[in-house]
Design an enzyme around this catalytic site. Structure first.
Site, PDB file in Angstrom:
ATOM      1  N   ILE A 117       0.981  -1.015  -0.005  1.00  0.00           N
ATOM      2  CA  ILE A 117       0.228  -0.235  -0.286  1.00  0.00           C
ATOM      3  C   ILE A 117       1.266   1.111   0.359  1.00  0.00           C
ATOM      4  O   ILE A 117       2.186   1.295  -0.003  1.00  0.00           O
ATOM      5  CB  ILE A 117      -0.986   0.101   1.396  1.00  0.00           C
ATOM      6  N   ASP A 118       0.578   2.086  -0.072  1.00  0.00           N
ATOM      7  CA  ASP A 118       1.147   3.687  -0.039  1.00  0.00           C
ATOM      8  C   ASP A 118       1.906   3.902   0.399  1.00  0.00           C
ATOM      9  O   ASP A 118       1.028   3.765   1.475  1.00  0.00           O
ATOM     10  CB  ASP A 118       0.644   4.583  -1.377  1.00  0.00           C
ATOM     11  N   LYS A 119       2.796   4.550   0.673  1.00  0.00           N
ATOM     12  CA  LYS A 119       3.604   5.135   1.801  1.00  0.00           C
ATOM     13  C   LYS A 119       2.446   6.092   2.665  1.00  0.00           C
ATOM     14  O   LYS A 119       2.541   5.864   3.842  1.00  0.00           O
ATOM     15  CB  LYS A 119       4.622   5.970   1.782  1.00  0.00           C
ATOM     16  N   THR A 173      -0.388   5.837   3.068  1.00  0.00           N
ATOM     17  CA  THR A 173      -1.880   5.226   3.217  1.00  0.00           C
ATOM     18  C   THR A 173      -1.642   4.224   4.199  1.00  0.00           C
ATOM     19  O   THR A 173      -0.707   3.444   4.690  1.00  0.00           O
ATOM     20  CB  THR A 173      -2.001   3.995   2.407  1.00  0.00           C
ATOM     21  N   ARG A 196      -6.942   5.833  -4.879  1.00  0.00           N
ATOM     22  CA  ARG A 196      -6.857   7.701  -5.596  1.00  0.00           C
ATOM     23  C   ARG A 196      -7.659   7.533  -7.269  1.00  0.00           C
ATOM     24  O   ARG A 196      -7.671   9.040  -7.705  1.00  0.00           O
ATOM     25  CB  ARG A 196      -5.369   7.609  -5.349  1.00  0.00           C
TER      26      ARG A 196
END
Length: 301
Positions: A133-135, A137, A234
């Site tokens: 998962i994104d930094k 998030t 997103r």
């Protein structure tokens, strides 16, 4: 020697690798190509070489740095652990795996410190990592400790049988109670670090939305992933006109100071690799997410 299989068509190799190898400049990539440290199908090429779908890019960029990936005591929030899997509640701001110029403070550094065995799967920089998962998030991630677990969890992800539910705060008021977004996602040809909804060189992407609370200028929703494309939630939220609050890439300039984007991986469910039992976990909303909700509620008083 590390290998990347090309998943796009008719793209310059230097542009392609800027996206794939984080925190390394296009100029450095071009220099490495000229030195023969980056090849395509085991052949040297020029920096303006255009890749085709399915080609094999080999590179030595990270080989000298492998020994620098060391364990760190990062006090990981471990939700569950057994001999096969680890479930982590990742905080916002933490990068999942090391990349060029970013070898410390990542989830992988914490995992190496915590666990004596992790599924390598041929990649020293992503031991145990099945998905990411994104930094910015927060929320749940599953980690494989064995080869069996890695193969099983990867297969479940490919077959879209893993239950992944996110909580998000978006700009605007979503009128529908429930909605399904079916819009293919691909790389932005202008800004290679961004993804967009496009019919060209894209992959199918499905996201389901459910509204849980509405405010005057914001909506809290639950997002269920049916596929797992890069930045999927997103990108889809921006595409429907309701960008994520605090999103530095796809959101508006004027937004709430959230100390991270308002996206949290709340629920994670899968079939255990060896027991065959369905397991499901939930992670509570982190403090910064709750703080964002409080700010919104104060605006609506």
């Amino acid at each position: 020697m590390s290998i990347i299989i090309v998943d796009e068509n008719d793209i310059r190799i230097d542009k392609f690798l800027v996206d794939k190898l984080n925190n390394i400049s296009r100029a450095n990539i071009q220099a490495l190509i000229k030195e023969g440290k980056i090849t395509v199908n085991h052949k040297t090429i020029k920096p303006n070489y255009k890749l085709s779908l399915g080609e094999e890019v080999s590179y030595e960029v990270l080989e000298k740095e492998v020994s620098t990936i060391e364990g760190e005591n990062l006090n990981l929030d471990i939700v569950y652990e057994d001999e096969e899997v680890i479930i982590i509640n990742k905080p916002s701001g933490m990068v999942v795996h090391p990349a060029v110029g970013n070898y410390t403070g990542t989830l992988v550094n914490g995992l190496i410190y915590h666990a004596s065995n992790l599924a390598n799967n041929g990649n020293d920089f992503r031991p145990g990592i099945v998905h990411r998962i994104d930094k910015d998030t927060s929320g749940l991630l599953m980690v494989a400790k064995t080869k069996t677990a890695h193969e099983s969890l990867t297969k479940q992800l490919k077959e879209h049988t893993v239950n992944r539910l996110y909580v998000a705060i978006v700009h605007g008021n979503i009128l529908e109670e429930d909605a399904d977004i079916d819009a293919p996602i691909g790389r932005d040809v202008i800004n290679r670090k961004k993804m967009i909804v496009t019919p060209k060189n894209s992959k199918l992407a499905y996201t389901s939305l459910h509204v849980t609370k509405r405010y005057q200028n914001y909506t809290i929703i639950e997002c269920k992933l049916k596929t797992g494309r890069t930045h999927q939630i997103r990108v889809h939220l921006k595409w429907i006109g309701h960008p994520l609050v605090g999103d530095p890439t796809y959101g508006p300039r004027k937004t709430i100071d959230t100390h991270g984007q308002a996206l949290h991986a709340k629920t994670l469910g899968f079939i255990h690799p060896t027991s065959g039992e369905y397991m499901e976990f939930e992670a509570p909303l982190p403090p910064e997410f709750k703080n964002t909700i409080q700010i919104i509620e104060q605006e609506n008083v």
